[in-house]
Scaffold this motif. Structure first.
Motif: not given
Length: 330
Positions: A5-22, A303-306
């Motif tokens: 779902t789109y919610r899964d995509a947004i969640k994955a994008g946010w997790q990547l952006a927040w947990h990988h600050k590098s 970018t991660a969400t897309w």
């Protein structure tokens, strides 16, 4: 297997952006390549309308050159040898900086896509150093650079049509001019969004599947034609997310400039120019890091969400949310 779902995509994008600050440093540079779809189109169209006049930029440039005259230009370039040396060095420095920025921005874009793919493959678990993604993206620099340049050129062409139509609608407009403006605007908006979708998919094919330049474009077009409704749904979701981004930016600007407002008030009471200058400097010192970090995080997130959606479309397929609702969730 559960339908992504789109919610899964947004969640994955946010997790990547927040947990990988590098990845934020990549996001900071990749942001120079522009945002997705209609938001970038509207901003560029506004810029174009402000500075260009009908019928085209080339006419504007020719009028300016004609008014200045060749003799005036030659007089301006009548410099001594040492000034010519400094001017040439300055031009070389600016060109070098531009090349460096373009290289880092393009490679950063690919590095975020590659990192997002690894993040998805590991089911949201943290992965090793992002240097692997940087090296992988660097190998595909020319293909990624070509895709971005191609999109910018086509988008600029359609924006020039919108600018031309805008001036026709503003300067002694007729009913036909107004209709022409709306037709051109809608066409440019659609083209801008489609180009953004194709860029995302083509970059995904280059970075993830390591396709050639032409094959990536063809595959991106086929993927879009199979998921065109899904693409537009996601595009409109990102318009909303861009609005949220702007609201957060404005709220942050207001809060971060509060200390400056206090200094402005004190400067007014005691008639201190130095205190007023200090308030301006303090405001920018607080606001600039905020907007850089915010823009970097949003670029990584977007970018991660897309990329998540691209991998699901490419490997599994995604059903339109509206189509899913109309079919009663079956």
């Amino acid at each position: 297997m559960r339908e992504p779902t789109y919610r899964d995509a947004i969640k994955a994008g946010w997790q990547l952006a927040w947990h990988h600050k590098s990845l934020w440093i990549f996001g900071m540079f990749a942001a120079f390549l522009g945002q997705m779809g209609i938001v970038e189109l509207l901003s560029k169209m506004t810029f174009g309308v402000s500075y260009f006049r009908a019928p085209s930029f080339f006419v504007y440039a020719w009028d300016t050159f004609s008014q200045a005259g060749l003799s005036s230009l030659l007089r301006a370039l009548d410099l001594s040898v040492d000034k010519w040396v400094w001017l040439i060095w300055l031009i070389i420095i600016f060109i070098g900086f531009g090349i460096f920025l373009a290289f880092v921005a393009v490679v950063s874009q690919g590095a975020i896509v590659h990192s997002a793919t690894r993040f998805i493959e590991k089911n949201g678990k943290k992965f090793e150093s992002t240097s692997v993604s940087w090296d992988h993206s660097r190998k595909h620099f020319w293909k990624l650079f070509g895709l971005n340049v191609l999109r910018k050129c086509v988008l600029a062409l359609f924006i020039s049509f919108v600018v031309w139509g805008t001036f026709n609608a503003l300067i002694e407009p007729s009913a036909g001019d107004i209709v022409l403006f709306f037709v051109l605007f809608l066409m440019a908006a659609m083209v801008g969004m489609v180009l953004s979708f194709l860029l995302v998919y083509a970059v995904g094919y280059v970075v993830v599947e390591e396709f050639s330049f032409i094959k990536a474009i063809r595959s991106a077009w086929r993927l879009f034609t199979r998921h065109w409704f899904v693409s537009f749904e996601i595009g409109f979701i990102f318009i909303i997310l861009n609005i949220v981004f702007v609201v957060i930016m404005l709220l942050g600007m207001y809060l971060l400039f509060l200390p400056s407002l206090a200094l402005f008030a004190a400067a007014f009471l005691i008639q201190s120019t130095g205190l007023y200058t200090a308030g301006i400097i303090l405001g920018f010192v607080l606001f600039i890091p905020f907007i850089v970090v915010l823009g970097s995080v949003f670029t990584v997130f977007g970018t991660a969400t897309w990329t998540y959606l691209f991998t699901k479309m490419h490997r599994e397929g995604i059903i339109s949310h509206l189509v899913h609702l109309f079919h009663g969730g079956k």
